[in-house]
Design an enzyme around this catalytic site. Structure first.
Site, PDB file in Angstrom:
ATOM      1  N   HIS A  68       0.836  -1.202   0.000  1.00 23.46           N
ATOM      2  CA  HIS A  68       0.000   0.000   0.000  1.00 23.46           C
ATOM      3  C   HIS A  68       0.872   1.254   0.000  1.00 23.46           C
ATOM      4  CE1 HIS A  68      -3.910  -1.659   0.187  1.00 23.46           C
ATOM      5  NE2 HIS A  68      -3.765  -2.257   1.346  1.00 23.46           N
ATOM      6  N   CYS A 101       0.237   2.095  -5.412  1.00 21.48           N
ATOM      7  CA  CYS A 101      -0.699   2.986  -6.092  1.00 21.48           C
ATOM      8  C   CYS A 101      -0.157   4.421  -6.113  1.00 21.48           C
ATOM      9  CB  CYS A 101      -2.052   2.985  -5.376  1.00 21.48           C
ATOM     10  SG  CYS A 101      -3.160   1.697  -5.965  1.00 21.48           S
TER      11      CYS A 101
END
Lengths: 176, 213
Positions: free
Chosen positions: B128, B187
């Site tokens: 993440h 991301c």
């Protein structure tokens, strides 16, 4: 004398037949990762899936009978795709997909290689069983890795609205 | 009577609105002032839980066959098998085998369709974009070190490239076993809110290896 010759011949044939049909792990891995031309299109496992298949057979000693059974079911799956018009996995009809899923279930029930399908992922368990899958095979490589905490974002938005309301109230009070 | 009721309801609504505003402001401020400390605490707690769990359930010795260039035994899907350290950007995270969303909530994930360090192929690890995982990898430059401390050895990689890619582009990455290559991604943009179609990707080459006996 004739009887002995026949017995020896029969045993030799049986032995040869068994040797020819028995599949090794590396042979099955090769079969599962080969490219096949079906309906004019090339079908094959992705490189990622090939890595997982080879890793599975390296770690797990699958019995010969199970290898043969899996090979047979794989042939049946290819035949299902060949019979239809699909030029990709996505184009398979619901009925064709159901038939292929039934083959997965057969492999699970009749061999030591347990496979379960869950939300588009294939959980493959080791031959020693257990609750933990050996691997989970998916179609995609890339994951969604956004760590945004939406609760904090919402708290921030509410704070901004609150500040705006207070500023407006103060402005109106001063205007009076 | 009706006017009185309306006044009471209005008063309660204003009280609730102000309570909501002040509590949101408090949560928001605490998060931004202490975000790194909060993530580090969560990371440490996860490490403690993982260490306890691994002591109870570990039943396979993960070792490396240097002749075949493959692991002798592989970790189970969802099992911790390494720690990744990136000194330049102070990243220190546990690496799980597999990268489902459940796994990524606990640590960074190793894409199971890629190779393991020292197997001579493409190794893909994703996390993440939070500070405790890969939120700081855009700060890496060519030449920076990435260290993977696995159960079977320690492997040092050197960054060769960092770039922004579309997720669809990254999906076509070639998983090969001709040469060892480490790929990290997360991301992007890091702090924007909303659905992200981009990934920040780091490529690195193997420059050092030490094996456990």
């Amino acid at each position: 004398m004739k009887k002995i010759v026949y017995v020896v011949l029969a045993a030799a044939m049986l032995f040869t037949t068994t040797s020819v049909s028995a599949m090794t792990e590396s042979e099955l891995a090769e079969k599962l990762t080969k490219t096949y031309e079906i309906n004019g299109v090339m079908f094959s496992a992705t490189n990622a899936q090939k890595v997982e298949i080879e890793r599975y057979f390296r770690e797990n000693e699958v019995p010969e009978a199970d290898l043969d059974f899996i090979s047979k079911k794989f042939d049946e799956a290819l035949a299902i795709i060949e019979k239809g018009d699909a030029t990709s996995i996505e184009e398979l009809t619901s009925s064709e997909k159901d038939q292929i899923v039934a083959l997965f279930n057969e492999v699970s029930e009749k061999t030591k290689v347990r496979i379960t399908l869950e939300n588009g992922k294939i959980n493959v368990y080791g031959v020693n069983g257990g609750d933990k899958p050996f691997t989970v095979v998916t179609d995609e490589i890339v994951r969604y890795t956004d760590g945004t905490n939406y609760l904090i974002a919402l708290a921030g938005a509410i704070s901004l609205v609150g500040v705006a309301a207070i500023v407006l109230k103060v402005k109106r009070a001063n205007a009076k | 009577m009706l006017n009185k009721v309306k006044k009471i309801i209005k008063g309660i609504a204003i009280e609730i609105a102000f309570s909501l505003f002040f509590s949101s402001f408090f949560i928001f401020s605490v998060y931004f002032l202490f975000r790194d400390k909060i993530y580090n605490s969560i990371f440490l707690i996860n490490r403690l839980i993982v260490v306890e769990k691994n002591t109870e359930t570990e039943d396979k010795e993960i070792s490396f066959d240097s002749v075949k260039k493959r692991l002798v035994h592989y970790p189970y899907y969802g099992e911790v098998w390494a720690t990744i350290r990136i000194p330049k950007v102070e990243i220190n995270a546990v690496v799980y085998h597999g990268d489902t969303l459940d796994i990524l909530d606990k640590g960074v994930g190793h894409f199971s369709g890629s190779y393991f360090p020292a197997e001579g192929g493409t190794v893909i690890i994703d996390g993440h974009n939070s500070p405790s995982q890969f939120g700081r990898i855009p700060g890496l430059d060519v030449g920076d070190n990435i260290i993977i401390e696995a159960k079977y050895g320690t492997f040092t990689y050197e960054v060769t490239e960092g770039k922004i890619m579309k997720a669809t582009e990254l999906e076509k990455i070639n998983i090969q076993d001709d040469r060892e290559e480490l790929v990290l991604y997360t991301c992007y943009p890091i702090s924007a809110i909303g659905y992200k179609t981009d990934r920040y990707v780091i490529y690195a080459k193997l420059v050092g290896e030490e094996y456990e006996n």
